[in-house]
Motif scaffolding. Structure first.
Motif, PDB file in Angstrom:
ATOM      1  N   ASP A 135       0.816  -1.209   0.000  1.00  0.00           N
ATOM      2  CA  ASP A 135       0.000   0.000   0.000  1.00  0.00           C
ATOM      3  C   ASP A 135       0.854   1.265   0.000  1.00  0.00           C
ATOM      4  O   ASP A 135       0.505   2.262  -0.649  1.00  0.00           O
ATOM      5  N   VAL A 136       1.988   1.213   0.700  1.00  0.00           N
ATOM      6  CA  VAL A 136       2.901   2.354   0.728  1.00  0.00           C
ATOM      7  C   VAL A 136       3.531   2.559  -0.644  1.00  0.00           C
ATOM      8  O   VAL A 136       3.654   3.691  -1.134  1.00  0.00           O
ATOM      9  N   ARG A 137       3.926   1.480  -1.284  1.00  0.00           N
ATOM     10  CA  ARG A 137       4.539   1.563  -2.610  1.00  0.00           C
ATOM     11  C   ARG A 137       3.572   2.156  -3.626  1.00  0.00           C
ATOM     12  O   ARG A 137       3.943   3.026  -4.427  1.00  0.00           O
ATOM     13  N   ILE A 138       2.341   1.686  -3.616  1.00  0.00           N
ATOM     14  CA  ILE A 138       1.347   2.179  -4.568  1.00  0.00           C
ATOM     15  C   ILE A 138       1.096   3.666  -4.343  1.00  0.00           C
ATOM     16  O   ILE A 138       1.032   4.456  -5.297  1.00  0.00           O
ATOM     17  N   LYS A 139       0.983   4.075  -3.089  1.00  0.00           N
ATOM     18  CA  LYS A 139       0.759   5.495  -2.769  1.00  0.00           C
ATOM     19  C   LYS A 139       1.909   6.349  -3.295  1.00  0.00           C
ATOM     20  O   LYS A 139       1.686   7.399  -3.917  1.00  0.00           O
ATOM     21  N   ARG A 140       3.143   5.910  -3.062  1.00  0.00           N
ATOM     22  CA  ARG A 140       4.317   6.652  -3.534  1.00  0.00           C
ATOM     23  C   ARG A 140       4.328   6.758  -5.054  1.00  0.00           C
ATOM     24  O   ARG A 140       4.600   7.822  -5.615  1.00  0.00           O
ATOM     25  N   LEU A 142       1.850   6.473  -7.223  1.00  0.00           N
ATOM     26  CA  LEU A 142       0.772   7.297  -7.750  1.00  0.00           C
ATOM     27  C   LEU A 142       1.111   8.785  -7.629  1.00  0.00           C
ATOM     28  O   LEU A 142       0.759   9.590  -8.492  1.00  0.00           O
ATOM     29  N   GLN A 143       1.832   9.129  -6.545  1.00  0.00           N
ATOM     30  CA  GLN A 143       2.259  10.521  -6.367  1.00  0.00           C
ATOM     31  C   GLN A 143       3.396  10.868  -7.326  1.00  0.00           C
ATOM     32  O   GLN A 143       3.438  11.964  -7.883  1.00  0.00           O
ATOM     33  N   GLU A 150      -3.477   2.645 -10.582  1.00  0.00           N
ATOM     34  CA  GLU A 150      -3.117   1.602  -9.619  1.00  0.00           C
ATOM     35  C   GLU A 150      -3.002   0.247 -10.307  1.00  0.00           C
ATOM     36  O   GLU A 150      -2.133  -0.566  -9.971  1.00  0.00           O
ATOM     37  N   ASP A 178       7.804   4.001   6.214  1.00  0.00           N
ATOM     38  CA  ASP A 178       7.269   5.237   6.802  1.00  0.00           C
ATOM     39  C   ASP A 178       6.976   5.081   8.291  1.00  0.00           C
ATOM     40  O   ASP A 178       6.312   5.944   8.884  1.00  0.00           O
TER      41      ASP A 178
END
Length: 204
Positions: A135-140, A142-143, A150, A178
């Motif tokens: 989930d952290v990787r996907i968030k990074r 996408l930013q 996704e 994080d």
């Protein structure tokens, strides 16, 4: 010279970790960036890629057509293996030349997303895997790459060696989730590698 490999899947933060080592004065070889450079500048490789993938592999200005190549190999394991089989040996030669230029360093780092897939881990003395949860990787990502969805990111991650396997094979794991601080983890390993290098030099 002590050779340390750093690997991990897309979005785990390998580059941030490597920058911390660079701030400590340690030379870092970025295999992915160097691979792009070699594909642009190595005339033998350019000829091999053109013969293997056609004239569209490079544009009229002689620049690599990454979009075209990515489209050819993305869902074709045989073509991807063919591409890697041409590129990885040339990057290996480039790395050997780079090592000679940094012979005075206590240790060096090679950053490579495909450390295991390319078999370049065999050249390393020890391996660090950088880990971050999905989930952290996907968030990074996408930013970082807002043009990607996704689903795109999950498709890319799905084609890479699973993180659990990388962690199992690694000598060390740096957690970039994080939650845990990066700098103390890097400093601990830096001191360890300096001590190993000093001991090796003393015993030589």
């Amino acid at each position: 010279m002590l050779k340390i490999g750093i690997t991990g899947g897309i979005g785990v933060g390998k580059t941030v970790v490597c920058r911390l080592f660079q701030l400590l004065g340690i030379p870092v070889y970025d295999a992915d960036t160097r691979a792009k450079w070699v594909m642009h500048h190595n005339q033998i490789l350019k000829k091999e890629l053109t013969e293997a993938f056609g004239a569209d592999a490079y544009n009229k200005a002689g620049e690599l057509n990454r979009t075209y190549l990515a489209g050819v190999v993305f869902n074709n394991p045989e073509r991807l293996a063919q591409l890697n089989g041409l590129v990885h040996p040339r990057v290996g030669e480039d790395f050997t030349d780079w090592l000679k230029a940094h012979a005075g360093a206590p240790y060096i780092i090679k950053e490579a997303a495909l450390m295991y897939e390319s078999e370049s881990w065999r050249q390393m003395d020890q391996i660090i895997t950088v880990y971050a949860p999905m989930d952290v990787r996907i968030k990074r990502l996408l930013q970082r790459d807002p043009h990607r969805t996704e689903a795109d990111i999950r498709a890319i991650i799905g084609k890479q060696l699973k993180e659990e396997e990388k962690m199992k094979r690694a000598d060390y794991v740096i957690y970039n989730d994080d939650k845990q601080l990066l700098i103390p983890q890097v400093l601990t390993l830096h001191e360890k590698f300096l001590a190993q290098s000093s001991a090796a030099t003393a015993g030589a």
